[in-house]
Design an enzyme around this catalytic site. Structure first.
Site, PDB file in Angstrom:
ATOM      1  N   SER A 135      -0.554  -4.134   2.308  1.00 32.28           N
ATOM      2  CA  SER A 135      -0.768  -2.864   1.612  1.00 32.28           C
ATOM      3  C   SER A 135      -0.114  -1.732   2.399  1.00 32.28           C
ATOM      4  O   SER A 135      -0.441  -1.499   3.569  1.00 32.28           O
ATOM      5  CB  SER A 135      -2.263  -2.581   1.478  1.00 32.28           C
ATOM      6  OG  SER A 135      -2.453  -1.216   1.173  1.00 32.28           O
ATOM      7  N   HIS A 164       2.068  -4.451  -1.663  1.00 36.11           N
ATOM      8  CA  HIS A 164       0.961  -3.849  -2.415  1.00 36.11           C
ATOM      9  C   HIS A 164       1.035  -2.330  -2.269  1.00 36.11           C
ATOM     10  O   HIS A 164       1.096  -1.801  -1.161  1.00 36.11           O
ATOM     11  CB  HIS A 164      -0.357  -4.394  -1.862  1.00 36.11           C
ATOM     12  CG  HIS A 164      -1.575  -3.994  -2.629  1.00 36.11           C
ATOM     13  ND1 HIS A 164      -1.961  -4.605  -3.796  1.00 36.11           N
ATOM     14  CD2 HIS A 164      -2.511  -3.040  -2.389  1.00 36.11           C
ATOM     15  CE1 HIS A 164      -3.085  -4.056  -4.245  1.00 36.11           C
ATOM     16  NE2 HIS A 164      -3.436  -3.094  -3.407  1.00 36.11           N
ATOM     17  N   ASP A 210      -0.720   1.163  -3.228  1.00 35.18           N
ATOM     18  CA  ASP A 210      -1.988   1.768  -3.659  1.00 35.18           C
ATOM     19  C   ASP A 210      -1.791   3.193  -4.143  1.00 35.18           C
ATOM     20  O   ASP A 210      -1.353   4.062  -3.394  1.00 35.18           O
ATOM     21  CB  ASP A 210      -2.979   1.771  -2.482  1.00 35.18           C
ATOM     22  CG  ASP A 210      -3.519   0.389  -2.188  1.00 35.18           C
ATOM     23  OD1 ASP A 210      -4.072  -0.226  -3.106  1.00 35.18           O
ATOM     24  OD2 ASP A 210      -3.374  -0.068  -1.038  1.00 35.18           O
ATOM     25  N   MET A 218      -3.653   6.465  -5.516  1.00 38.63           N
ATOM     26  CA  MET A 218      -4.968   7.116  -5.583  1.00 38.63           C
ATOM     27  C   MET A 218      -4.810   8.564  -6.010  1.00 38.63           C
ATOM     28  O   MET A 218      -3.860   9.235  -5.601  1.00 38.63           O
ATOM     29  CB  MET A 218      -5.645   7.058  -4.216  1.00 38.63           C
ATOM     30  CG  MET A 218      -5.777   5.649  -3.664  1.00 38.63           C
ATOM     31  SD  MET A 218      -6.661   5.651  -2.115  1.00 38.63           S
ATOM     32  CE  MET A 218      -6.551   3.910  -1.657  1.00 38.63           C
ATOM     33  N   HIS A 240      -1.259  -1.038  -7.511  1.00 41.85           N
ATOM     34  CA  HIS A 240      -2.707  -0.974  -7.738  1.00 41.85           C
ATOM     35  C   HIS A 240      -3.059   0.465  -8.085  1.00 41.85           C
ATOM     36  O   HIS A 240      -3.089   1.332  -7.207  1.00 41.85           O
ATOM     37  CB  HIS A 240      -3.419  -1.458  -6.458  1.00 41.85           C
ATOM     38  CG  HIS A 240      -4.899  -1.325  -6.494  1.00 41.85           C
ATOM     39  ND1 HIS A 240      -5.697  -1.488  -5.377  1.00 41.85           N
ATOM     40  CD2 HIS A 240      -5.770  -1.055  -7.510  1.00 41.85           C
ATOM     41  CE1 HIS A 240      -6.962  -1.316  -5.701  1.00 41.85           C
ATOM     42  NE2 HIS A 240      -7.032  -1.044  -6.993  1.00 41.85           N
ATOM     43  N   MET A 288      -5.391   3.362  -8.853  1.00 45.98           N
ATOM     44  CA  MET A 288      -6.760   3.879  -8.747  1.00 45.98           C
ATOM     45  C   MET A 288      -6.697   5.308  -9.269  1.00 45.98           C
ATOM     46  O   MET A 288      -6.859   6.278  -8.515  1.00 45.98           O
ATOM     47  CB  MET A 288      -7.236   3.807  -7.292  1.00 45.98           C
ATOM     48  CG  MET A 288      -7.525   2.382  -6.844  1.00 45.98           C
ATOM     49  SD  MET A 288      -7.534   2.178  -5.055  1.00 45.98           S
ATOM     50  CE  MET A 288      -5.786   1.927  -4.766  1.00 45.98           C
ATOM     51  N   MET A 301     -11.986  -6.306  -5.729  1.00 43.81           N
ATOM     52  CA  MET A 301     -12.129  -5.435  -4.560  1.00 43.81           C
ATOM     53  C   MET A 301     -13.247  -5.990  -3.669  1.00 43.81           C
ATOM     54  O   MET A 301     -14.355  -6.232  -4.140  1.00 43.81           O
ATOM     55  CB  MET A 301     -12.502  -4.015  -4.977  1.00 43.81           C
ATOM     56  CG  MET A 301     -11.448  -3.276  -5.795  1.00 43.81           C
ATOM     57  SD  MET A 301      -9.815  -3.177  -5.035  1.00 43.81           S
ATOM     58  CE  MET A 301     -10.186  -2.344  -3.491  1.00 43.81           C
ATOM     59  N   PHE A 321      -9.994   3.745   0.623  1.00 40.14           N
ATOM     60  CA  PHE A 321      -9.558   3.828   2.021  1.00 40.14           C
ATOM     61  C   PHE A 321      -9.218   2.449   2.579  1.00 40.14           C
ATOM     62  O   PHE A 321      -9.836   1.454   2.193  1.00 40.14           O
ATOM     63  CB  PHE A 321     -10.672   4.449   2.881  1.00 40.14           C
ATOM     64  CG  PHE A 321     -11.074   5.808   2.389  1.00 40.14           C
ATOM     65  CD1 PHE A 321     -10.340   6.944   2.724  1.00 40.14           C
ATOM     66  CD2 PHE A 321     -12.163   5.957   1.531  1.00 40.14           C
ATOM     67  CE1 PHE A 321     -10.684   8.198   2.230  1.00 40.14           C
ATOM     68  CE2 PHE A 321     -12.517   7.204   1.041  1.00 40.14           C
ATOM     69  CZ  PHE A 321     -11.783   8.337   1.390  1.00 40.14           C
ATOM     70  N   GLY A 339      -8.935  -0.070   6.025  1.00 41.22           N
ATOM     71  CA  GLY A 339      -9.679  -0.265   7.260  1.00 41.22           C
ATOM     72  C   GLY A 339     -11.179  -0.445   7.106  1.00 41.22           C
ATOM     73  O   GLY A 339     -11.920  -0.352   8.089  1.00 41.22           O
ATOM     74  N   ASP A 343      -8.768  -7.738  -2.305  1.00 39.52           N
ATOM     75  CA  ASP A 343      -8.264  -6.517  -1.664  1.00 39.52           C
ATOM     76  C   ASP A 343      -9.387  -5.820  -0.899  1.00 39.52           C
ATOM     77  O   ASP A 343     -10.367  -5.374  -1.497  1.00 39.52           O
ATOM     78  CB  ASP A 343      -7.705  -5.595  -2.768  1.00 39.52           C
ATOM     79  CG  ASP A 343      -7.032  -4.338  -2.228  1.00 39.52           C
ATOM     80  OD1 ASP A 343      -6.946  -4.179  -1.001  1.00 39.52           O
ATOM     81  OD2 ASP A 343      -6.590  -3.522  -3.067  1.00 39.52           O
ATOM     82  N   GLY A 381     -10.432  -5.439   3.593  1.00 41.98           N
ATOM     83  CA  GLY A 381     -11.042  -6.097   4.752  1.00 41.98           C
ATOM     84  C   GLY A 381     -10.578  -7.523   4.989  1.00 41.98           C
ATOM     85  O   GLY A 381     -11.255  -8.293   5.673  1.00 41.98           O
ATOM     86  N   SER A 422      -4.598  -2.790   6.984  1.00 38.52           N
ATOM     87  CA  SER A 422      -4.730  -2.512   8.417  1.00 38.52           C
ATOM     88  C   SER A 422      -4.478  -3.756   9.268  1.00 38.52           C
ATOM     89  O   SER A 422      -3.932  -3.658  10.370  1.00 38.52           O
ATOM     90  CB  SER A 422      -6.115  -1.924   8.709  1.00 38.52           C
ATOM     91  OG  SER A 422      -7.123  -2.694   8.106  1.00 38.52           O
TER      92      SER A 422
END
Ligand code: DX5
Ligand code: ZN
Length: 227
Positions: free
Chosen positions: A11, A36, A38, A40, A69, A71, A140, A146, A148, A178, A180, A201
């Site tokens: 990501s 990926h 993101d 937002m 993705h 959002m 998810m 966010f 991390g 997606d 962690g 991360s």
């Protein structure tokens, strides 16, 4: 698809945005199967990132599919812009669309694969009447907004349930996870049924990105061995 049948999708959210083209090339050289992306809007989620302009800017640097993705709310207006900007897959959250079936159709009309995204508390029942129009299910394993954050353990059970629905449909639908995802939990996540793994991360935060992706693939290899 990677030779193992699993796909790793770094990501960009955790990349160095001042050197995005270089970051994209670096992570592809390190072994990424997808990139990926993101998006937002500080409305559907409490953060603001990038739009079609940046997607278009990374495209010449990106030799693998771009996995967008969204959002954002609403979603429909922005879909053709991302198709023009080079997206291969466009995923959205059903709560962010007034007409989920229409949005899926719109994504196909512009020539992209369509994904439906499920927040930790979003029921899989959204799939019920549209599974024949879905190319990717994105679960998810954190609340979106966010990078991390820690993987929410209940996502494993939900992945298994999603895997059952996908297998029952008989369709070739990717099951992406997606949030962690790390080298030390990816084996359990794959065993639960995921085949496509977003990691921000864990990959961009590491000095040796190729090493992290290699470690992930080693763990994925173990996941294909007898349980
Ligand atoms: C979160 C984003 C994720 C994020 C994952 O809303 O959708 O793609 O970048 O980041 P990590 O892998 O750090 O949890
Ligand atoms: Zn994402």
């Amino acid at each position: 698809m990677s030779r193992s049948g699993f796909r790793i999708a770094p990501s960009l959210l955790s990349a160095d945005f001042a050197r995005l083209g270089e970051e994209v090339r670096d992570v592809i050289a390190a072994g990424a199967d997808l990139v990926h992306f993101d998006v937002m809007d500080n409305h559907y989620v409490p953060n603001l990132t990038v739009g079609p302009l940046v997607c278009e800017a990374i495209r010449p640097h990106c030799s693998v599919p771009i996995d967008v993705h969204l959002m954002v709310k609403p979603v429909d207006r922005i879909i053709p812009d991302f198709a023009r900007a080079g997206a291969s897959i466009i995923s959205f959250h059903p709560e962010a669309s007034e007409h989920v079936d229409r949005t899926l159709g719109l994504i196909h009309e512009v020539g992209c694969k369509a994904g439906l995204v499920f927040n930790p508390a979003t029921p899989l029942s959204y799939l019920e009447h549209v599974i024949d129009k879905v190319d990717l299910v994105l679960l998810m394993s954190v609340n979106p907004g966010f990078g991390g954050q820690s993987f929410i353990p209940s996502a494993l059970e939900k992945l298994a349930a999603a895997r059952r629905r996908i297998d029952a449909s008989g369709r070739d639908i990717w099951l992406e996870v997606d949030g962690g995802v790390k080298a030390d939990n990816i084996e359990a996540i794959a065993r639960a049924g995921a085949d496509t793994f977003v990691a921000g991360s864990a990959i961009f935060g590491a000095k040796d990105r190729a090493g992290v992706i290699r470690a992930m693939r080693e763990s994925l290899k173990r996941a294909t061995m007898a349980a």
